[in-house]
Design a protein around this motif. Structure first.
Motif, PDB file in Angstrom:
ATOM      1  N   LYS A  61       0.855  -1.188   0.000  1.00  0.00           N
ATOM      2  CA  LYS A  61       0.000   0.000   0.000  1.00  0.00           C
ATOM      3  C   LYS A  61       0.887   1.231   0.000  1.00  0.00           C
ATOM      4  O   LYS A  61       1.725   1.390   0.894  1.00  0.00           O
ATOM      5  CB  LYS A  61      -0.876   0.006   1.256  1.00  0.00           C
ATOM      6  N   GLU A  62       0.673   2.051  -0.989  1.00  0.00           N
ATOM      7  CA  GLU A  62       1.448   3.295  -1.038  1.00  0.00           C
ATOM      8  C   GLU A  62       0.505   4.473  -0.973  1.00  0.00           C
ATOM      9  O   GLU A  62      -0.397   4.598  -1.807  1.00  0.00           O
ATOM     10  CB  GLU A  62       2.261   3.345  -2.337  1.00  0.00           C
ATOM     11  N   LYS A  63       0.713   5.291   0.009  1.00  0.00           N
ATOM     12  CA  LYS A  63      -0.192   6.430   0.180  1.00  0.00           C
ATOM     13  C   LYS A  63       0.085   7.475  -0.894  1.00  0.00           C
ATOM     14  O   LYS A  63       1.251   7.790  -1.178  1.00  0.00           O
ATOM     15  CB  LYS A  63      -0.016   7.036   1.569  1.00  0.00           C
TER      16      LYS A  63
ATOM     17  N   TYR B 193      -4.775   5.422  -0.958  1.00  0.00           N
ATOM     18  CA  TYR B 193      -3.539   4.681  -1.235  1.00  0.00           C
ATOM     19  C   TYR B 193      -3.700   3.868  -2.513  1.00  0.00           C
ATOM     20  O   TYR B 193      -4.827   3.576  -2.943  1.00  0.00           O
ATOM     21  CB  TYR B 193      -3.145   3.793  -0.049  1.00  0.00           C
TER      22      TYR B 193
END
Lengths: 423, 93
Positions: free
Chosen positions: A270-272, A330
């Motif tokens: 998960k990348e914000k 995200y």
């Protein structure tokens, strides 16, 4: 405190001019008229005194020939006088005060402490079901009955304390270290202690019952370790009677325990994105009123909610809660763990597993665990040699044992008869 | 009849021996000074003069004059008074 008292009774700031200022001040102090905040600006003195004192100073003013003039009026009596025509304003204050008094007769905040196995939600749901929850009247709450009901409904809870302070209810619980099923059975039914798994008996200390094994014996799963029956023998070594009891003993078995764990190399990362939205919601008497409502509009987001309950003072909570929801967007991407990272993760999992064993008072004698690395991930498997307490129970078979005694008794009598005949 | 006079040294000895409170026996003013910002005065008779730069107070035995700047009196009662401001000197006259 003194300033509050002064504010409530009202006080004045007075300007004093004339030549006998010191004499006037001395006269005031002699007659116990309290003067404070005395200061001089050029040839004029300013000081403060209460309304009651002001009524007493007139003769001394005349005597000393000074002139006084009221500069300012402070305090509640003057404030009330100033706003005396605003009837609706006072009605509002009265209404607000009565509403606060009315609302303070209910529970608006529940704090639960000391629970670990029984979750907070379970306890809150239990309280809600019994109409002891959020919004219940304080008068209808019987703390002792609630404590007893909690202990009765949750066997894991061994001690409870419910305290009402302001509009807050504090439920403090203590849980038993062993669950009730593991500890002593409640009923007086005779039970045997049996082996839960295959293993070797390392030590046995019997408190009640008849031990069937000794240290060093190899036992299989389901073997009886301690009987819940105590046989009574006569001088010839024959069973004449038996007593039933709940077998109670500390039997420690050395067992082999299997450990397996799998760690996949692929995972969703998960990348914000950095986009975030904050929504405010007002909860009044358990009903939600969204403030500045707007949809978050994100496909994938993390939601963090923060609750702020309004309280008047320490434990005086009221049913007005501001909920602040933070939506953080995200993106999900497929990622692959490195071999080192997977190993670290496997080690972490194993450490947690060992910790759990230690919490259950299980002694670890030997660890034999292998890590196999494959393309798709990592497999951990192996065995642990542990020493743990055997605690499984089964009810003692009464009928069979009684028949045995009867049989043994009949054989005895038959033997005696035969002996008599011989003679 | 001739009035008997107390000898000052003898009085001192008696006060020491009997452990009497000295402020009561000598009618002495109690001056408590906190730094150069605050002064508390007890056992006085009355205020003689009050100005922003000096305050003169009469006690039984002497006059206490406090000089300084921006002198104010947060409270003034029959037993105790407090002087605040920038205190420069305290004189016994």
């Amino acid at each position: 405190m003194l300033s509050l008292f002064r504010y409530l009774s009202g006080y004045l700031e007075v300007m004093l001019s004339g030549r006998g200022a010191e004499r006037f001040l001395n006269l005031c102090s002699r007659h116990e008229i309290l003067i404070w905040d005395l200061r001089k600006e050029q040839e004029v003195c300013f000081f403060k005194l209460s309304v009651r004192s002001f009524r007493r100073i007139r003769p001394y003013v005349r005597k000393t020939g000074i002139t006084i003039r009221i500069q300012n009026r402070y305090g509640l009596p003057f404030w009330l006088y100033r706003y005396k025509k605003r009837k609706l304003f006072f009605a509002g204050i009265l209404l607000a005060a009565s509403l606060l008094i009315y609302l303070s007769q209910f529970v608006w905040n529940i704090e639960i402490t000391g629970n670990s196995r029984v979750t907070e939600d379970t306890l809150l749901h239990f309280l809600e079901e019994n109409s002891w929850g959020y919004g219940s009247s304080k008068k209808s709450l019987d703390c002792e009955a609630m404590e007893a009901a909690l202990r009765e409904s949750f066997p894991d809870i061994i001690w409870t304390s419910i305290e009402l302070s302001g509009t807050k209810m504090t439920v403090a619980v203590k849980e038993s270290l062993l669950s009730r099923t593991e500890s002593e059975p409640d009923s007086g039914e005779p039970t045997d202690l049996i082996a839960g798994n295959d293993g070797i008996v390392t030590s046995i200390v019997t408190r009640s019952g008849t031990p069937c094994v000794k240290a060093g014996d190899v036992v299989a799963q389901g073997d009886v370790l301690v009987y819940g029956r105590i046989d009574i023998y006569d001088d010839d070594g024959n069973v004449v009677d038996c007593h039933y009891c709940t077998a109670d003993a500390d039997v420690y078995l050395q067992e082999e325990e299997l450990y397996t764990d799998e760690i996949s190399a692929h995972y969703l990362q998960k990348e914000k994105t950095g986009n975030r939205k904050i929504c405010y919601t007002l909860e009044l008497f358990g009903k939600c009123v969204p403030l500045f409502a707007k949809a978050c509009g994100y496909e994938q987001y993390e939601l963090t909610s923060e609750y702020r309950q309004w309280r008047l003072y320490q434990n005086y909570y009221f049913p007005v809660i501001l909920r602040i929801d933070t939506y953080e967007e995200y993106d999900e991407t497929q990622a692959v763990y490195t071999r080192e990272r997977m190993k670290e993760q496997a080690k972490e999992h194993f450490a947690i597993y060992l910790d759990e064993l230690a919490k259950k008072n299980i002694q670890i004698l030997e660890k034999n665990v292998m890590i196999n690395t494959g393309k798709e991930g990592l497999t951990v498997s192996g065995t642990l040699t542990v020493v743990k307490k055997a605690g499984q129970r089964q009810s003692t078979d009464r009928l069979e044992s009684e028949e045995n005694i009867e049989n043994s008794e009949t054989t005895q009598t038959n033997e005696r008869l035969a002996a008599d005949e011989m003679e | 009849m001739k009035k008997m006079k107390h000898h000052p040294i003898m009085k001192e000895h008696m006060v020491e021996a009997l452990e009497l409170p000295k402020d009561l026996v000598y009618h002495a003013a109690i001056v408590t000074v906190l730094g150069n910002r605050e002064l508390t005065l007890e056992n006085y008779r009355g205020m003689i003069e009050y100005h922003t730069d000096h305050v003169c107070v009469q006690t039984k035995n002497c006059r206490v004059t406090v000089t300084g700047q921006n002198l104010t009196i947060p409270y003034y009662t029959n037993d105790e008074m407090k002087i605040t401001g920038l205190i420069k000197t305290i004189m016994y006259e």
